[in-house]
Scaffold this active site. Structure first.
Site, mmCIF file in Angstrom:
data_model
loop_
_atom_site.group_PDB
_atom_site.id
_atom_site.type_symbol
_atom_site.label_atom_id
_atom_site.label_comp_id
_atom_site.label_asym_id
_atom_site.label_seq_id
_atom_site.Cartn_x
_atom_site.Cartn_y
_atom_site.Cartn_z
ATOM 1 N N GLU A 169 108.673 -65.334 -58.130
ATOM 2 C CA GLU A 169 108.332 -64.223 -58.518
ATOM 3 C C GLU A 169 109.366 -63.351 -59.463
ATOM 4 O O GLU A 169 108.975 -62.149 -59.578
ATOM 5 C CB GLU A 169 107.164 -63.355 -57.902
ATOM 6 C CG GLU A 169 106.268 -64.129 -56.878
ATOM 7 C CD GLU A 169 105.607 -65.261 -57.416
ATOM 8 O OE1 GLU A 169 105.833 -66.507 -57.199
ATOM 9 O OE2 GLU A 169 104.365 -65.251 -58.079
ATOM 10 N N TYR A 171 112.185 -62.206 -57.653
ATOM 11 C CA TYR A 171 112.845 -61.352 -56.539
ATOM 12 C C TYR A 171 114.273 -62.122 -56.464
ATOM 13 O O TYR A 171 114.755 -63.074 -57.047
ATOM 14 C CB TYR A 171 112.128 -61.375 -55.136
ATOM 15 C CG TYR A 171 110.797 -60.641 -55.431
ATOM 16 C CD1 TYR A 171 110.851 -59.368 -55.602
ATOM 17 C CD2 TYR A 171 109.530 -61.206 -55.432
ATOM 18 C CE1 TYR A 171 109.639 -58.518 -55.679
ATOM 19 C CE2 TYR A 171 108.225 -60.485 -55.279
ATOM 20 C CZ TYR A 171 108.299 -59.412 -55.686
ATOM 21 O OH TYR A 171 107.340 -58.341 -55.638
ATOM 22 N N ARG A 219 109.045 -70.102 -50.517
ATOM 23 C CA ARG A 219 108.243 -69.897 -51.825
ATOM 24 C C ARG A 219 109.205 -70.210 -52.905
ATOM 25 O O ARG A 219 110.005 -69.326 -53.290
ATOM 26 C CB ARG A 219 107.740 -68.609 -51.719
ATOM 27 C CG ARG A 219 106.800 -68.597 -52.864
ATOM 28 C CD ARG A 219 105.412 -68.045 -52.398
ATOM 29 N NE ARG A 219 104.598 -67.985 -53.547
ATOM 30 C CZ ARG A 219 103.755 -67.112 -53.724
ATOM 31 N NH1 ARG A 219 103.722 -65.836 -52.903
ATOM 32 N NH2 ARG A 219 103.081 -66.622 -55.066
ATOM 33 N N HIS A 257 107.465 -61.603 -62.267
ATOM 34 C CA HIS A 257 106.589 -60.541 -62.450
ATOM 35 C C HIS A 257 106.552 -59.972 -63.792
ATOM 36 O O HIS A 257 105.718 -59.452 -64.531
ATOM 37 C CB HIS A 257 106.841 -59.252 -61.564
ATOM 38 C CG HIS A 257 106.336 -59.514 -60.212
ATOM 39 N ND1 HIS A 257 105.143 -59.885 -59.702
ATOM 40 C CD2 HIS A 257 106.968 -59.524 -58.933
ATOM 41 C CE1 HIS A 257 104.844 -60.189 -58.656
ATOM 42 N NE2 HIS A 257 106.023 -59.685 -58.048
ATOM 43 N N GLN A 344 91.495 -54.803 -59.730
ATOM 44 C CA GLN A 344 91.252 -53.305 -59.863
ATOM 45 C C GLN A 344 91.378 -52.911 -58.213
ATOM 46 O O GLN A 344 91.920 -51.768 -58.498
ATOM 47 C CB GLN A 344 89.857 -53.134 -60.035
ATOM 48 C CG GLN A 344 89.575 -53.628 -61.613
ATOM 49 C CD GLN A 344 87.932 -53.379 -62.241
ATOM 50 O OE1 GLN A 344 87.556 -54.270 -62.762
ATOM 51 N NE2 GLN A 344 87.624 -52.032 -62.070
#
Ligand code: FAD
Ligand code: NAP
Ligand code: SF4
Length: 676
Positions: A169, A171, A219, A257, A344
């Site tokens: 992601e 990082y 990961r 991201h 949300q």
């Protein structure tokens, strides 16, 4: 295999040698915000305990930094000191009342750290963070590896069964592994063997400090989805290195991201990215976990039974229903409260530094605060309106033992969700209605459709309480020519399916304006056709270029010419969801929709819609003008009851229409049901 008839692969144990997982479900890492709250770990323990009780095989906690520089935010959580161990013990002890295992995620944010002390492989700023990182010295790199190892040791002390090392992601470890950020010329940069050195040395150090009987999940970013990401060959080299270094499991990471491809929002087709894990299965023998938009046991079973992966990671589905696994095991998957991928109440909250919860399950992360104990006296309650507010209230009140009777003038339950579910990419809303229908029958709630009771009838029926969840009515506008036949409301489009012309102006660019625009231009087969969806967003399954991106396949000719208008001068769509607004804007841009701000509406006439922007008047030559200009509360019945001296409870849109969404409607309903 397990002998469960419906989900034998999902419920089969996984033998890891020194330990066995009860089944193939992994609850993916989610930061909840409780980690940083005062007294938050007691709540966090209750949150995880509920999921363990519900049968999850392996839980991975939210990301915890191994040192101060790696924290996501200035007050982000870290595990680097012995005194921090005891609060984590609350979590592990709560989880270990059940056969579930739990791993702590070790996450060093690198250049995604939202503070001025961030570090990375090189001094390359992220487009989604105002802080520029410092390039790490070799001493800092080696120190960071030691910090990971020390954290892992503390995690073991705290009772965790293992750790997940976050290598995807975008990082820190992912920043080192890709040339996008790693510009180094020393032994930590250059070829993939050097770029993956941080990952490999970290795994080795963690293994050495925590021992052999400790789960290490790595990961791995299998598809970076950014320019300068890794090639497939690099990813395979890294996976083999990770396996050799001693990882117990490899989890799949998809997209940084900052990637401009949606990876988990509701419009992503279910299991759209499992093909990448399947491809990796041919390369390594360590068990692989697949992920992203897997939200039902049926989808998970299909993935496992066809050998695409050894385990399935689901994160948000366990916010939506803590008993996901238990219900699957009891062959009751139709009772699962399904995650609709809306973001949300979970991701949107976390990105705004608020506590995460769930739109369809407001008890998530509020396990000790929002509870539904049996009522002391069972009341007879009328609920008028079967939209999200009325439905949620009815279910929670019935769970407490109240006798609930619902009345709705519509022919089906759901209220506005019946319009939402028709928007391409919002098909998951069907699942929420399936869930409520099932609960209505399980809890013996009286359901009276096609019924509009008068105030007198409700009073005469002798209910102890009347709850009005009558929703909203679309706002009527006072524009010259508003009665013109070109003018339609969004209900005529979505509910009545009235034909809409080729050129359209939409007045109002809130959530509904965007949805109506997508309804009118978007190819509805995209969300049910993962191949087409991937091509549309430029994801290359053949992995011809680094990062797995190709030129998106654009629609040759947009289906319609659309103008989406608002009066405010702000960016159109600025008020949409924090993590999903960009997807809606990009979708409309791909379809040629013109988004105009600072508009004043002058007249609708035979030529179209006359508007003024910056003192310049122009006519948009459109066939239809669709009004999506917000809503007002529907309170006719409330007023009638009040006139007769009867007080009723108002919830959802009937209570406050402005900025209403289903998240607020359902939470308000739950809070009333908890105390009525
Ligand atoms: P409603 O859903 O409006 O339900 C009211 C019910 O009361 C209706 O079924 C109606 O028939 C009934 N009723 C009214 N008066 C009477 C009466 N006198 N007698 C009997 N029955 C009566 N929200 C989100 O959070 N996320 C989204 O992605 C989202 N997308 C949306 C997309 C569209 C196209 C639309 C239209 C809405 C969307 N919303 C979304 C908004 C969300 O659906 C509403 O906030 C929510 O439905 C409000 O719930 P409610 O129960 O208060 O009212
Ligand atoms: P909304 O988000 O409040 O948007 C209303 C729009 O109408 C705004 O663009 C507003 O912009 C315009 N408007 C308001 N008064 C007007 C007037 N008198 N004349 C002309 N324009 C006017 O409401 P909505 O689109 O009806 O959505 C209702 C709720 O459903 C929202 O709160 C939303 O959260 C929820 N929803 C959410 C999603 C989602 O994807 N999360 C999707 C759909 C709906 P200007 O005032 O600038 O013109
Ligand atoms: Fe899923 Fe929406 Fe709940 Fe998040 S808020 S867990 S996306 S249903």
């Amino acid at each position: 295999m397990n002998d469960n008839a419906a989900f034998p692969h999902l419920l089969a144990p996984l033998d890891l040698g020194f330990t066995t997982l009860a089944n193939r479900t992994l609850m993916g890492s989610m930061h909840t915000g409780l980690e940083e709250e005062k007294g938050g770990f007691d709540k966090l323990a209750a949150f995880y305990e509920a999921r363990a009780k519900g049968g999850v095989g392996l839980i991975v906690t939210g990301g915890i930094s191994p040192n101060t520089r790696g924290r996501l935010a200035p007050f982000g959580c870290e595990l680097s000191k012995f005194w921090q161990v005891s609060k984590h013990q609350k979590v592990t002890e709560a989880v270990h009342k059940y056969p579930t295992k739990i791993c702590l995620q070790l996450l060093h944010a690198g250049r995604y750290s939202y503070h001025p002390f961030s570090v990375s492989a090189s001094k390359v700023k992220s487009p989604i963070n105002p802080f520029t990182p410092k390039a790490m010295s070799v001493r800092q790199i080696k120190g960071t590896i030691k910090d990971f190892a020390h954290s892992a040791k503390l995690a073991k002390r705290a009772g965790y069964d293992g750790v997940e090392i976050m290598g995807s992601e975008g990082y820190l470890i992912n920043q080192f592994s890709c040339v996008k950020v790693n510009k180094r010329t020393d032994e930590w940069g250059g070829c993939i063997e050097n770029r993956m050195r941080l990952a490999i040395e970290t795994i080795r150090a963690v293994r050495a400090s925590a021992g052999d009987d400790f789960i290490i999940i790595f990961r791995l970013s299998m598809l970076d989805l950014v320019e300068g990401g890794n090639s497939w060959q690099d990813v395979v080299t890294m996976a083999k290195g990770v396996e050799a270094a001693g990882a117990t499991l490899i989890n799949t990471g998809i997209g940084w991201h900052e990637a401009r491809v949606p990876t988990i929002s509701t419009s992503v087709p279910r299991a759209a990215f499992t093909w990448i894990t399947e491809r990796m299965k041919k390369e390594v023998s360590v068990p692989l976990v697949t992920t992203n938009r897997i939200n039902t046991p049926e989808v998970a079973e299909d993935i496992l039974s066809t050998g695409q992966a050894d385990m399935v990671s689901m994160a948000r589905p366990f916010l939506a229903d803590e008993n996901f696994v238990a219900k699957a095991a009891a062959n009751k998957s139709d009772e699962i409260n399904t995650c609709i991928g809306c973001n949300q109440a979970c991701l949107d909250h976390v990105f705004k530094q608020q506590r995460a919860s769930c739109l369809v399950n407001p008890t998530a992360c509020y396990e000790t605060e929002l509870t539904f104990e049996k009522a002391k006296s069972n009341k007879k309650i009328a609920v008028v309106g079967a939209g999200p507010a009325g439905l949620a209230f009815s279910v929670y009140a019935a769970q407490r033992g109240h006798q609930v009777e619902i009345f709705d003038r519509g022919a089906e339950i759901g209220g506005q969700f019946n319009y939402a579910k028709q928007i391409p990419g919002k098909e998951e809303f069907f699942e929420t209605l399936r869930y409520f229908n099932k609960q209505i029958s399980l809890l013996n709630i009286g359901l009276n459709l096609n019924q509009e009771k008068s105030a007198d009838e409700l009073i005469a029926a002798g209910f102890d309480e009347i709850v009005l969840a009558t929703g909203i009515v679309p706002r009527k506008l006072d524009i010259k020519g508003i009665e013109h036949e070109k003018v339609m409301s969004y209900l005529q489009v979505l509910r009545d399916k009235e034909p809409v012309g080729k050129r359209v102006a939409i007045i109002g660019a809130g959530g509904i304006g965007f949805d109506v625009a997508e309804f009118l231009v978007e190819d509805e087969s995209l969300t049910t056709n993962p191949e087409k969806w991937l091509q549309n967003w430029g994801v290359d399954k053949d992995y011809q270029k680094n990062g797995g991106l190709i030129q998106p396949k654009m629609q040759e000719e947009p289906i319609r010419e659309i103008f989406l208008l608002q009066r405010k001068n702000t960016k159109v769509g600025a008020g949409l969801g924090k993590t999903t607004g960009w997807i809606h804007r990009a979708t409309l841009q791909k379809n040629g929709v013109q988004m105009l701000a600072g508009v004043s509406y002058d007249e609708v006439n035979d030529d179209g819609l006359v508007i003024t922007i910056d003192d310049k008047q122009q006519t948009l030559p459109v066939d239809h003008v669709i009004i999506c200009a917000g809503q007002e509360s529907e309170r006719t019945l409330y007023q009638q009851l009040e006139d007769k001296g009867v007080a009723a409870h108002l919830i959802g849109g009937a209570n406050v229409a402005s900025e209403l969404d289903a998240k607020r409607a359902i939470r308000q309903a739950a809070e009333l049901a908890a105390k009525i």
